[in-house]
Design a protein around this motif. Structure first.
Motif, short mmCIF file in Angstrom:
data_model
loop_
_atom_site.label_atom_id
_atom_site.label_comp_id
_atom_site.label_asym_id
_atom_site.label_seq_id
_atom_site.Cartn_x
_atom_site.Cartn_y
_atom_site.Cartn_z
N THR A 93 0.83 -1.21 0.00
CA THR A 93 0.00 0.00 0.00
C THR A 93 0.86 1.25 0.00
O THR A 93 0.55 2.24 -0.69
N ALA A 94 1.96 1.24 0.75
CA ALA A 94 2.86 2.39 0.79
C ALA A 94 3.47 2.66 -0.58
O ALA A 94 3.61 3.82 -1.00
N VAL A 95 3.82 1.60 -1.30
CA VAL A 95 4.35 1.77 -2.65
C VAL A 95 3.28 2.36 -3.56
O VAL A 95 3.56 3.25 -4.37
N ALA A 96 2.05 1.89 -3.42
CA ALA A 96 0.95 2.42 -4.24
C ALA A 96 0.75 3.91 -4.00
O ALA A 96 0.57 4.69 -4.94
N ARG A 97 0.79 4.34 -2.73
CA ARG A 97 0.64 5.76 -2.42
C ARG A 97 1.80 6.57 -3.00
O ARG A 97 1.62 7.70 -3.46
N CYS A 98 2.99 5.99 -2.98
CA CYS A 98 4.16 6.67 -3.53
C CYS A 98 4.02 6.88 -5.02
O CYS A 98 4.28 7.97 -5.55
N VAL A 99 3.57 5.84 -5.73
CA VAL A 99 3.37 5.94 -7.17
C VAL A 99 2.30 6.98 -7.47
O VAL A 99 2.44 7.80 -8.40
N GLU A 100 1.22 6.96 -6.71
CA GLU A 100 0.13 7.91 -6.92
C GLU A 100 0.60 9.35 -6.72
O GLU A 100 0.15 10.27 -7.41
N HIS A 101 1.52 9.54 -5.78
CA HIS A 101 2.05 10.89 -5.52
C HIS A 101 2.75 11.44 -6.75
O HIS A 101 2.51 12.60 -7.15
N PHE A 102 3.60 10.65 -7.35
CA PHE A 102 4.34 11.13 -8.53
C PHE A 102 3.40 11.33 -9.71
O PHE A 102 3.59 12.26 -10.52
#
Length: 356
Positions: A232-241
């Protein structure tokens, strides 16, 4: 039949590899594997129905390939071993049905054995000598577990396991988020080589004091793993960029994700070995091919004075050789065969080594 060096045919069909292996005692004679992975790529994961159908189509050619390589016939086989679980229900049924048919036709004893313990049993092949009691770390697409092995044939204890995604599942899901395709393990490992593993500090699941506790007062999840929060943390990171319109730093995210996974796996495994007085640990499962996992585990084991055993890569992924190896150990130990009436068990616990 020789009980010291039995010739055992092993059949593996728990997921997407159809494996048939043959061993004589502790010596591998043949290890034929047919994978249906390419058929699952467009779906981004294994489709059980496709896997089961592929096992049906591949079994006879794979069996013949193994017999030809070993220069044997079915008349030369002393016993048959087959994965009874855990795994995909339909896939397991194909292998078990085939094994029962062969056992009935040849009159050979049949052993329905545990897939996870077979990953450990493969460690006795190729001349490797394991101590009477040792630890095992299994890391694959479906399982992430720490084991204490007092006897391969009758005493395996589960010390810790994942409570959600296995490490391999986390790799596959993260690779999909990063557009790296399937299977995710090799893709992320490759991308991570060009990345900075310190670029992002992703969460280390179940490492807080409330979960870990102490050796005197261990927490509920002291030796357990969790990777769903990391995904989930990786998903949020990708969404941020994506939200700010910048290119996704795939290599840095891959490297940082991988570091979070292997950091937790290796630290918990080494701590479990130390607390249970285990001086040797065997690394098994498909994710054992991961370069950073091998590197970090080797370094931490060396620092802790723990010997690390890693079977050849061809014996880490699912294969019939590992099933045959455990079967030969059971025959040599005088274990009772399973007969023909046992059923597959898709959630077979690691403590249930052989069905009888």
């Amino acid at each position: 039949m020789s009980t010291t060096e039995p010739i055992v045919l092993g059949i593996e069909s728990s997921c997407d590899e159809t494996g048939v292996g043959i061993v004589r005692g502790n010596r591998l004679l043949a290890n034929a594997v047919s994978s249906s992975m390419d058929e699952h790529v467009r779906f981004g994961g294994v489709i059980p129905e496709i896997a089961a159908r592929a096992h049906l189509e591949a079994f006879v050619p794979t069996l013949q390939s193994a017999l030809d390589t070993a220069e044997l016939t079915l008349d030369d086989i002393d016993a048959i071993a087959v994965t009874s679980g855990p795994g995909l229900a339909g896939a397991l049924m194909v292998g078990v049905s085939a094994a029962k048919a062969l056992a009935l036709a040849t009159g050979n004893p049949l052993y329905g054995i545990n897939h996870l313990v077979a990953h450990v049993g493969v460690g006795v092949l190729e001349g490797t000598v394991l101590p009477p009691t040792f630890g095992a770390l299994l890391v694959s697409g479906g399982h992430t577990e720490i084991l204490k092995v007092t006897s391969l044939t009758n005493d395996v204890q589960l010390l810790g396991s994942t409570i959600d995604d296995a490490a391999g599942e986390a790799y596959d899901k993260t690779a999909r988020l990063l557009g790296l395709g399937y299977p995710g393990g090799p893709a992320i490992d490759k991308a991570a080589r060009d990345g900075d593993r310190k670029a992002f500090r992703f969460p280390r699941g179940l490492t807080l004091p409330k979960f870990v506790g102490s050796e005197e007062n261990p927490g509920k999840h002291r030796h357990n793993f969790s990777f769903s929060g990391l995904k989930t943390a990786v998903a949020r990171c990708v969404e941020h960029f994506e939200a700010i319109g910048e290119d996704i730093p795939v290599a840095d995210i891959a490297a940082s994700f991988q570091e979070a996974v292997v950091d937790v796996i290796t630290s918990k495994a080494v701590r479990a070995m130390q607390e249970h007085g285990l001086k040797t640990v065997l690394l098994g499962g498909g994710v054992a091919a991961n370069t950073r996992l091998r590197e970090l585990l080797a370094a931490r084991c060396a620092s802790a004075g723990i010997a690390l055993v890693v079977p050849p890569f061809s014996l880490c992924t699912d294969n019939g050789g590992m099933v045959a190896a455990l079967g030969a150990q059971l025959v040599a130990a005088g274990a009772a065969p399973s007969g023909l009436d046992f059923a597959t068990d898709s959630s077979q616990p690691v403590t249930n080594i052989v069905l009888n």
